[in-house]
Design a protein around this motif. Sequence first.
Motif, PDB file in Angstrom:
ATOM      1  N   LEU A  13       0.805  -1.192  -0.290  1.00 44.69           N
ATOM      2  CA  LEU A  13       0.292  -0.127  -0.134  1.00 44.69           C
ATOM      3  C   LEU A  13       0.878   1.461   0.240  1.00 44.69           C
ATOM      4  CD1 LEU A  13      -2.582  -0.836   2.575  1.00 44.69           C
ATOM      5  CD2 LEU A  13      -2.982  -1.388   0.328  1.00 44.69           C
ATOM      6  N   GLU A  14      -0.065   2.175  -0.660  1.00 36.11           N
ATOM      7  CA  GLU A  14       1.276   3.954  -0.578  1.00 36.11           C
ATOM      8  C   GLU A  14      -0.260   3.870   1.045  1.00 36.11           C
ATOM      9  OE1 GLU A  14       0.764   7.809  -2.704  1.00 36.11           O
ATOM     10  OE2 GLU A  14       0.223   5.799  -3.336  1.00 36.11           O
ATOM     11  N   MET A  15       1.562   3.889   2.179  1.00 40.50           N
ATOM     12  CA  MET A  15       0.860   4.219   3.387  1.00 40.50           C
ATOM     13  C   MET A  15       0.405   6.251   2.745  1.00 40.50           C
ATOM     14  SD  MET A  15       0.221   1.266   4.033  1.00 40.50           S
ATOM     15  CE  MET A  15      -0.280   2.203   6.284  1.00 40.50           C
ATOM     16  N   PHE A  16      -0.497   6.648   4.341  1.00 39.97           N
ATOM     17  CA  PHE A  16      -1.341   7.987   4.604  1.00 39.97           C
ATOM     18  C   PHE A  16       0.083   8.306   5.845  1.00 39.97           C
ATOM     19  CE2 PHE A  16      -5.304   6.662   2.784  1.00 39.97           C
ATOM     20  CZ  PHE A  16      -5.374   8.143   1.449  1.00 39.97           C
ATOM     21  N   PRO A  17       0.492   9.287   5.757  1.00 35.95           N
ATOM     22  CA  PRO A  17       1.210   9.459   6.960  1.00 35.95           C
ATOM     23  C   PRO A  17       0.524   9.798   7.995  1.00 35.95           C
ATOM     24  CG  PRO A  17       0.942  11.179   5.291  1.00 35.95           C
ATOM     25  CD  PRO A  17       0.507  10.285   4.765  1.00 35.95           C
ATOM     26  N   VAL A  18       0.197   9.371   8.453  1.00 38.33           N
ATOM     27  CA  VAL A  18      -1.096   9.741   9.287  1.00 38.33           C
ATOM     28  C   VAL A  18      -1.336   8.940  10.265  1.00 38.33           C
ATOM     29  CG1 VAL A  18      -3.229  10.772  10.366  1.00 38.33           C
ATOM     30  CG2 VAL A  18      -1.817  11.152   7.983  1.00 38.33           C
ATOM     31  N   GLU A  19      -0.873   8.910  11.866  1.00 35.54           N
ATOM     32  CA  GLU A  19      -1.583   7.749  12.748  1.00 35.54           C
ATOM     33  C   GLU A  19      -2.281   8.011  13.557  1.00 35.54           C
ATOM     34  OE1 GLU A  19       0.066   4.763  14.156  1.00 35.54           O
ATOM     35  OE2 GLU A  19       1.639   5.519  14.198  1.00 35.54           O
ATOM     36  N   CYS A  20      -4.090   7.413  12.901  1.00 37.66           N
ATOM     37  CA  CYS A  20      -5.393   7.418  13.143  1.00 37.66           C
ATOM     38  C   CYS A  20      -5.623   6.549  14.742  1.00 37.66           C
ATOM     39  CB  CYS A  20      -6.229   7.450  11.727  1.00 37.66           C
ATOM     40  SG  CYS A  20      -5.323   7.352  10.257  1.00 37.66           S
ATOM     41  N   VAL A  21      -5.502   7.992  15.436  1.00 35.09           N
ATOM     42  CA  VAL A  21      -6.005   7.098  17.030  1.00 35.09           C
ATOM     43  C   VAL A  21      -8.013   7.886  17.219  1.00 35.09           C
ATOM     44  CG1 VAL A  21      -5.399   7.416  18.908  1.00 35.09           C
ATOM     45  CG2 VAL A  21      -3.992   7.675  17.181  1.00 35.09           C
TER      46      VAL A  21
END
Length: 298
Positions: free
Chosen positions: A104-112
């Motif tokens: 995957l092309e990961m989003f640069p965000v930790e989704c909490v």
Amino acid sequence: MPGHVVEPTAPELAGWRHIYSGKIRDLYEPVDPHPRGDVVLVVASDRISAYDWVLPTEIPAKGGVLTGLSMWWFDQVRDLVPNHTVEAPVPPEVQGRAMVCQRLEMFPVECVARGYLTGSGLVEYRESGTVCGIPLPPGLEDGSRLPEPIFTPATKAEVGEHDENVTFEAVVERIGLEDATALRDLTLAVYARAHEIAAEKGIILADTKFEFGRDADGRIVLGDEVLTPDSSRFWPADTWEPGKTQPSFDKQFVRDWLTSDESGWDKKSDDPPPALPDEVVERTRQRYLEAFDRLAKQ
């Protein structure tokens, strides 16, 4: 001060080329073209981290718990969001603790997602009455249930660095309103489903962290691990009591021992942490296994 890591030793696996090691996971790509396309092999080791260090002592069975729980949770939320796993055999040496996954092309965000106030959210709340810029009512304590779950994103940090909590607006600036809104809505939807499932098993899901990426077709896909003791706070519902630190199904025994006089280690120093005693290893192993048994076993 940035933490450090013990350089991990990833096993050699026939047909797979090691390309990266994080704190806990080792990543491989196929040597030859794979029948399932552009995939990677994600192997969960038994390594454990604390205070931005990867410790020199492993926790037996931990990698299997992380993989088994992730696979179980992926099935529980499959109707809400697709995930990155694909059905394909893994090498026998890592059976039970490895997944073949889409790249995957990961989003640069930790989704909490947070449903309860604790951890870094509690620190910010005590300072400003907010968490990631979201105002919360006065009078909340450590462990208080929030009026409704909130999305509290963080920036992804390099290994050995702290993630940094940010506002939703900061995420919008980084990835755009449409994607930021989609990640927020998916995060809260998956948290709500998981909170309900855990509650039926006598467990509170206080908060959790997700990672999302985009696949080759442009879909937003749930990746990495999901709803494990390493990425979530699980509390026994029967002992929940706001105003105190809650016992959790994670590495709390490790953190407590490292900060005790017995360990002789100063977490503010640049010295590596010592090896864990057998008792701490076993109690931590049992805590991870208990989380798996209570959540995933019928």
